[in-house]
Motif scaffolding. Structure first.
Motif, PDB file in Angstrom:
ATOM      1  N   THR A 191      54.938  57.608   1.861  1.00 18.92           N
ATOM      2  CA  THR A 191      53.530  57.204   1.789  1.00 18.92           C
ATOM      3  C   THR A 191      53.373  55.856   1.103  1.00 18.92           C
ATOM      4  O   THR A 191      52.647  54.983   1.590  1.00 18.92           O
ATOM      5  N   ALA A 192      54.062  55.662  -0.022  1.00 20.91           N
ATOM      6  CA  ALA A 192      53.965  54.391  -0.746  1.00 20.91           C
ATOM      7  C   ALA A 192      54.452  53.237   0.119  1.00 20.91           C
ATOM      8  O   ALA A 192      53.800  52.179   0.185  1.00 20.91           O
ATOM      9  N   THR A 193      55.565  53.420   0.799  1.00 15.15           N
ATOM     10  CA  THR A 193      56.119  52.367   1.645  1.00 15.15           C
ATOM     11  C   THR A 193      55.188  52.045   2.807  1.00 15.15           C
ATOM     12  O   THR A 193      54.902  50.875   3.076  1.00 15.15           O
ATOM     13  N   VAL A 194      54.692  53.056   3.481  1.00 20.10           N
ATOM     14  CA  VAL A 194      53.821  52.829   4.641  1.00 20.10           C
ATOM     15  C   VAL A 194      52.517  52.153   4.223  1.00 20.10           C
ATOM     16  O   VAL A 194      52.086  51.177   4.856  1.00 20.10           O
ATOM     17  N   PHE A 195      51.897  52.630   3.144  1.00 21.32           N
ATOM     18  CA  PHE A 195      50.653  52.005   2.702  1.00 21.32           C
ATOM     19  C   PHE A 195      50.872  50.562   2.245  1.00 21.32           C
ATOM     20  O   PHE A 195      50.042  49.690   2.503  1.00 21.32           O
ATOM     21  N   TYR A 196      52.000  50.298   1.576  1.00 21.84           N
ATOM     22  CA  TYR A 196      52.256  48.923   1.171  1.00 21.84           C
ATOM     23  C   TYR A 196      52.506  48.022   2.378  1.00 21.84           C
ATOM     24  O   TYR A 196      52.039  46.883   2.414  1.00 21.84           O
ATOM     25  N   LEU A 197      53.230  48.516   3.372  1.00 22.74           N
ATOM     26  CA  LEU A 197      53.458  47.700   4.571  1.00 22.74           C
ATOM     27  C   LEU A 197      52.144  47.396   5.285  1.00 22.74           C
ATOM     28  O   LEU A 197      51.932  46.271   5.752  1.00 22.74           O
ATOM     29  N   ILE A 198      51.250  48.366   5.351  1.00 20.44           N
ATOM     30  CA  ILE A 198      49.925  48.120   5.941  1.00 20.44           C
ATOM     31  C   ILE A 198      49.167  47.084   5.113  1.00 20.44           C
ATOM     32  O   ILE A 198      48.580  46.139   5.669  1.00 20.44           O
ATOM     33  N   PHE A 199      49.192  47.224   3.785  1.00 18.25           N
ATOM     34  CA  PHE A 199      48.533  46.263   2.901  1.00 18.25           C
ATOM     35  C   PHE A 199      49.132  44.871   3.075  1.00 18.25           C
ATOM     36  O   PHE A 199      48.410  43.866   3.167  1.00 18.25           O
ATOM     37  N   TRP A 200      50.457  44.792   3.160  1.00 22.01           N
ATOM     38  CA  TRP A 200      51.139  43.514   3.319  1.00 22.01           C
ATOM     39  C   TRP A 200      50.768  42.854   4.643  1.00 22.01           C
ATOM     40  O   TRP A 200      50.507  41.654   4.708  1.00 22.01           O
ATOM     41  N   VAL A 201      50.723  43.631   5.709  1.00 26.01           N
ATOM     42  CA  VAL A 201      50.354  43.086   7.022  1.00 26.01           C
ATOM     43  C   VAL A 201      48.908  42.579   7.001  1.00 26.01           C
ATOM     44  O   VAL A 201      48.608  41.514   7.565  1.00 26.01           O
ATOM     45  N   LEU A 202      48.018  43.304   6.351  1.00 29.18           N
ATOM     46  CA  LEU A 202      46.629  42.843   6.261  1.00 29.18           C
ATOM     47  C   LEU A 202      46.526  41.570   5.427  1.00 29.18           C
ATOM     48  O   LEU A 202      45.733  40.681   5.745  1.00 29.18           O
ATOM     49  N   MET A 203      47.306  41.463   4.375  1.00 30.06           N
ATOM     50  CA  MET A 203      47.250  40.297   3.491  1.00 30.06           C
ATOM     51  C   MET A 203      47.856  39.054   4.132  1.00 30.06           C
ATOM     52  O   MET A 203      47.441  37.941   3.823  1.00 30.06           O
ATOM     53  N   LEU A 204      48.820  39.204   5.030  1.00 39.22           N
ATOM     54  CA  LEU A 204      49.491  38.024   5.562  1.00 39.22           C
ATOM     55  C   LEU A 204      48.584  37.194   6.454  1.00 39.22           C
ATOM     56  O   LEU A 204      48.820  36.016   6.633  1.00 39.22           O
ATOM     57  N   ARG A 205      47.557  37.784   7.013  1.00 36.20           N
ATOM     58  CA  ARG A 205      46.627  37.017   7.829  1.00 36.20           C
ATOM     59  C   ARG A 205      45.553  36.338   6.979  1.00 36.20           C
ATOM     60  O   ARG A 205      44.762  35.570   7.487  1.00 36.20           O
TER      61      ARG A 205
END
Length: 143
Positions: free
Chosen positions: A40-54
């Motif tokens: 859960t931590a990894t998946v939520f962070y990857l989603i957060f990271w993808v949203l932040m990169l734009r």
């Protein structure tokens, strides 16, 4: 105001990474199977990271984090494939390999370490490219 937003985005991205590494630390260090919390931590962070990169103010930190994790995952892959366990090389490379390993440890559910490192490196590379595209688009627009 622009520098303040960039600082906030950078701190948020890095604090999120540190939080995920803290959650994944024990499982990653011991090499055990990932738990639901790790996944859960990894998946939520990857989603957060993808949203932040734009988001342009976070793109620079995202690009640097992407480069670091990609290099760490490639070295981890080489370490596993080259069977570098137990030597001085492993001791010297732990500071480079372990943070990306802990950050992506929830993805370890997919299988073996070589596959885990390849997938993690591919995700890091993709995020790095999109971050660089965001930075390039911001520069070309004169922003």
């Amino acid at each position: 105001m622009k520098n303040k937003i960039q600082t906030i985005c950078t701190v948020a991205l890095l604090l999120g990474a540190v939080a995920v590494m803290a959650i994944n630390f024990s499982a990653g260090f011991m090499g055990g199977p990932p738990t639901a919390a790790n996944i859960t931590a990894t998946v939520f962070y990857l989603i957060f990271w993808v949203l932040m990169l734009r988001f342009k103010p976070a793109a620079k930190a995202s690009a640097f984090l992407g480069i670091y994790t990609m290099v760490g995952c490639i070295i981890g892959f080489c370490s596993v494939m080259g069977n570098w366990s137990g030597g001085i090389v492993t001791v010297l490379l732990v500071p480079i390999i372990f943070p990306p390993d802990a950050l992506f440890y929830g993805l370890r559910i997919i299988g073996s370490y070589p596959v885990f490192y390849m997938l993690s490196a591919l995700i890091s590379f993709t995020i790095m490219i999109f971050s660089l595209i965001t930075l390039a688009n911001g520069q070309s627009n004169g922003k």
